[in-house]
Design an enzyme around this catalytic site. Sequence first.
Site, PDB file in Angstrom:
ATOM      1  N   GLU A  86      -8.412   2.750   7.308  1.00 13.95           N
ATOM      2  CA  GLU A  86      -7.984   1.498   7.924  1.00 13.95           C
ATOM      3  C   GLU A  86      -8.895   0.338   7.540  1.00 13.95           C
ATOM      4  O   GLU A  86      -8.440  -0.804   7.417  1.00 13.95           O
ATOM      5  CB  GLU A  86      -7.899   1.648   9.446  1.00 13.95           C
ATOM      6  CG  GLU A  86      -7.000   2.774   9.934  1.00 13.95           C
ATOM      7  CD  GLU A  86      -5.560   2.700   9.429  1.00 13.95           C
ATOM      8  OE1 GLU A  86      -5.150   1.669   8.869  1.00 13.95           O
ATOM      9  OE2 GLU A  86      -4.836   3.704   9.578  1.00 13.95           O
ATOM     10  N   TYR A 107       1.433   6.391  -0.748  1.00 16.94           N
ATOM     11  CA  TYR A 107       0.053   6.725  -0.413  1.00 16.94           C
ATOM     12  C   TYR A 107      -0.575   7.600  -1.511  1.00 16.94           C
ATOM     13  O   TYR A 107      -1.406   7.118  -2.282  1.00 16.94           O
ATOM     14  CB  TYR A 107      -0.017   7.446   0.930  1.00 16.94           C
ATOM     15  CG  TYR A 107       0.303   6.628   2.150  1.00 16.94           C
ATOM     16  CD1 TYR A 107      -0.715   6.139   2.966  1.00 16.94           C
ATOM     17  CD2 TYR A 107       1.606   6.371   2.533  1.00 16.94           C
ATOM     18  CE1 TYR A 107      -0.437   5.415   4.115  1.00 16.94           C
ATOM     19  CE2 TYR A 107       1.903   5.648   3.682  1.00 16.94           C
ATOM     20  CZ  TYR A 107       0.875   5.167   4.468  1.00 16.94           C
ATOM     21  OH  TYR A 107       1.154   4.451   5.605  1.00 16.94           O
TER      22      TYR A 107
END
Length: 542
Positions: free
Chosen positions: A333, A407
């Site tokens: 993150e 991803y």
Amino acid sequence: MKKIVLLSLALAGIQSMQAQLMQDKENYTRGDTLRGSLRTERNFDVREYHLNIKVDPVKKHIGGYNRIVFVPQQKLTSMQIDLFENMDVDSIVFHGRQLPYRREYNAVFIENKNGFQKNKKDSLTFYYSGNPIAAVRAPWDGGFDWKKDKNGKPWIATAVQGTGASAWWPNKDHQSEEPENGMTIKVVVPNGLMDVSNGRLTGKKDLGNGYTRWDWKVTNPINNYDVALNIGDYVHFGETYKGLDMDFYVLSYNLEKAKEHFREVKPMMDCFQGKFGEYPFKEDSYKLVETPHLGMEHQSAVAYGNRYMKGYLGRDLSGTGIGTKWDFIIIHETGHEWFGNSITSSDIADMWIHEGFTTYSEVVYTECRWGYEAGQTYVNGLKKNVRNDKPIIGDYGVNKEGSGDMYPKGALMLNTIRHMINDDDKWWKLIKEYSETFRHMIVDTEMVLNFFEQETGLDLEPVFDQYLRHTAIPVLELKREGNGTTYRWIADTENFNMPVDVSVNGEKIRLHPTEKWQKLDTPPKGISVATDRFFVDVKVGN
């Protein structure tokens, strides 16, 4: 608005972490177009937002206003501001008078018969209230996460990527739009609770009615979906590390645990600032905020809910053992601060620009801490999460992203390009210059491609096209011919070409296959393709 450049749920061992927005559709509605396209009614730049709301945890109700400062790019008699249809529009005030409006899906069309004037900076105040949608399983579905901590105190957070920031506050809800001059966020909550939002805390005020207002100021442009409320029994600790203010807000009973666990932030910042350039929101500080949901890349207020565990809730997404050496949510993150928050894709169809680069930041951190081989082991472990189910790039103009392969497959494509370049000094220079050149900018796939081609001198268009716009990865076909081998690429992209390293009887050489057969004077059994450095399949025929 940022300058527009023309040029994650994991099922461990089964599939990759995916953004919460993964919802396949066979047909698009007008609502999708209203949300995803830049129509005439959206032809204005937002300069500032001033959000001021009250949150009632008992009634699960919010109410307040957003003052929107904007500049029309043409004269507009109708302006689109987005707010979910379950929320009430109380009034819209412009120069002291209420403007009429009409609603369609989650769009609010504000009518002004005199027109909003071209290139004239102006503002309106949008008053609203209601019970925002509640996330059932935040952050994988969007909305308010109404929880309580173990002491029974309210613990509330927002997480709306994909669902849309307009689920709880009115704004121009398109990923290409960010307020150029930042925003203020003022949140009124019951006494005894604290709100932690983006940017820096500028003050708090006891309103004398059982509620306290917490005031935050964001200096930099910010993605709408990054704007966050985090409400709870928080305590704060922090320090200035190498010129960067780092603040941590955690539940009061987790203070000592957090002080120990968050030590990882320092080596992470050393790594990321070394490889990607200075933290892009230094003026707003860096924060980690404990949340009841797993986590989200909320700009300058990164949401953390990994329960003070290594890996992804204790699991290793790579299956190699390396992914449990570090806290996945802290690293992933925070990586988004550079890739997603600073460099933002103009349409969520290009979300691989956020997720592929950020997944690669996991590889970068691993390499910073444990060396090149560990990083390569980790990224190769991600191959098992690639499904090759559909293209990574989604449909433009309808708020639709592509495959969750963005991803792992995105990271593996970058790792492949690194080894095509075959010079790590050039590679790290490229990544850093990419991050710094497009700092605080809105980009698209073509921009990324053009930049990478310009800086490397390589023809990367076939590579980007194959990995991003097609389902399958390229296949190197080897076929025995006499005492040697013929080889070629099998790919969807016309005239696909990409160099690849192979070992021929133990000696490393570079091949330059195309879709046409070429000859090598060694039988297939003597050839080993470097699939650990190039994300390709190999097919051996007779």
